[in-house]
Design a protein around this motif. Structure first.
Motif: not given
Lengths: 216, 259
Positions: B144-172
């Motif tokens: 459970v803890m390892i899976a949670w760690f992976f879910l958190a990692w996925v979340s941060v990775a996606i968040a970084l991509v989306v955050a960067a793109l959202s700053e470049m275009s309002d469409l995002v």
């Protein structure tokens, strides 16, 4: 020492690129106080932000061999929704200083009293500048960057700033940008003129004034 | 500056940003920063309890409550991380006046706060429901803890991509909000992969959150259910997405301007 090497900053605008800072190189020694004169739109604030590292240059680089403050300006540096105290807390945390020492200094220097517990967005521009000054001086940087705001507050506050900047720590460097030549004359040891992004280093302050007035 | 002191400085800046974020978001009124845990707990707990009244998982040997708690807790994790990171730079723009505060620090601080919030809410809810004998305890806590760690990692990775793109275009930002709702059911909260048709399984197994949640539920329910996930896929996705995210944030932070 601070050395700027071939600093260039371009912004993308609707009509192509706007070259805001154009191949600027200079250096500031420890204890030197450089005043940069420039009219509105000459790129003063952009230059100071590049020196501070707030903005990244399009090309060129800044070498900082002493600690450099953030730009002391009319805006920026504070989170408006936070109180003065919370802003002091934040700054003391990121610069690794003792909060209480910082708070006591800022509270004493800025004379903001109970207003320190109010959100910064409710401050008048004078109060903001006093907080900014106090906070910058509390960190004790080797070089303070000042964007125009040298003459804030009443004459008593100005005297305090003067004492703190020039009397108590005369070895501190200052880079000041302004469109008031008398400010540069009063506070600086060296002068330069910024015109359409190009910097001209002048041999003395009166020649800078001439350069500034004549070829603007 | 040595590497160790640079790292220490980074940690100090991020910590200062986290504390500042707590104050701006929750203030010092009423229960203050406890909202950090209470808010997601009310959301997940509320949905889980109402599900256990109205929904049933006939034919499946798992309880509705623990199914909902695991599902919604993980949704909160990736959804809140990305939502807080989208347009996360502008409200903090004034703080970038301090050279030590980087755009990445601001985003990381926001994500850390969301991870802390989702994790604490998951832990407190689980402990409470188990203690009240409303659901069984996890079978394999480590998984459970390892899976949670992976879910958190996925979340941060996606968040970084989306955050960067959202700053470049309002469409995002607009596209992302639609995508969040679409991924809501698709991310695995409402199903186990085993329940789907083979064709559908192939589709959903492209979604990294599905792998994380399968792993999480596999750990929670134990061998009584069949789970389908690949740690290799998760790892690969997280690695590539994090790299891409860091790259995009680097590009974005060089040209970020006040809007």
């Amino acid at each position: 020492m601070i050395t700027c090497v071939n600093l260039t900053k371009k912004y993308k605008t609707r009509s192509g690129f706007n070259v805001c800072i154009d191949d600027v190189s200079f250096s500031v020694q420890k204890g030197e106080r450089l005043g940069i004169l420039g009219k509105n739109g000459s790129g003063k604030s952009t230059l100071i932000r590049l020196i501070a590292g707030v903005d990244a240059p399009t090309s060129g680089h800044v070498k900082r061999e002493m600690s450099v403050s953030w730009p002391l300006a009319f805006d920026g540096g504070f989170q408006g929704s936070l109180s003065g105290i919370d802003n002091i807390k934040f700054v003391s945390r990121i610069y690794g200083m003792d909060f209480k020492t910082c708070r006591d200094f800022v509270s004493d220097f800025s004379e903001l009293g109970k207003s320190l517990w109010e959100p910064v967005k409710h401050y008048s521009s004078g109060m903001r500048s006093r907080l900014a000054f106090a906070l910058t001086l509390s960190v004790d940087f080797d070089c303070v960057l000042i964007d125009e705001v040298i003459s804030v507050g009443d004459s008593r506050f100005q005297q305090k700033c003067h004492d703190e900047l020039f009397v108590k720590r005369p070895e501190r460097s200052i880079i000041l940008v302004s469109h008031h030549h008398d400010v540069v004359e009063r506070y600086c040891t060296h002068a330069a003129v910024l015109k359409a992004g190009k910097l001209t280093i002048c041999s003395d302050i009166s020649s800078a004034y001439e350069e500034y007035e004549n070829n603007a | 500056m040595s590497r160790a002191s640079a790292l220490l400085l980074n940690v100090r800046v991020i910590w200062a940003l986290v504390l500042r974020e707590i104050i701006t978001r929750y203030g010092r009124e009423n229960i203050g920063f406890l909202w950090l845990i209470v808010e997601p707990m009310l959301f997940t707990g509320g949905i889980a309890i109402s599900w256990s009244f109205f929904a049933s998982l006939h034919g499946h040997r798992i309880g509705v409550l623990e199914f909902a708690v695991t599902g919604y807790s993980s949704i909160l994790l990736w959804r809140n991380c990305a939502n807080r990171a989208v347009n996360g730079v502008q409200p903090n723009f004034d703080l970038l006046y301090h050279r030590r505060v980087k755009v990445l620090d601001v985003l990381v601080a926001r994500c850390l706060l969301e991870i802390a919030s989702a994790t604490l809410s998951f832990v407190v809810l689980t402990v409470a429901f188990v203690f009240l004998d409303m659901m069984p305890a996890p079978r394999d806590l480590m998984q459970v803890m390892i899976a949670w760690f992976f879910l958190a990692w996925v979340s941060v990775a996606i968040a970084l991509v989306v955050a960067a793109l959202s700053e470049m275009s309002d469409l995002v930002e607009r596209v992302w909000h639609v995508a969040t709702y679409l991924f809501f059911p698709l991310s695995g909260a409402l199903f186990m992969v085993d329940w789907l048709s083979p064709a559908m399984q192939k589709v959903v197994l492209w979604i990294p959150m599905v792998h994380g949640l399968e792993m999480l539920r596999g750990g929670y329910f134990g061998p009584s259910i069949r789970t389908l996930f690949s740690v290799e896929y998760l790892f690969l996705f997280c690695g590539i997405c994090t790299y891409l995210g860091l790259l995009l944030v680097k590009v974005m932070s060089r040209r970020v301007v006040r809007k």
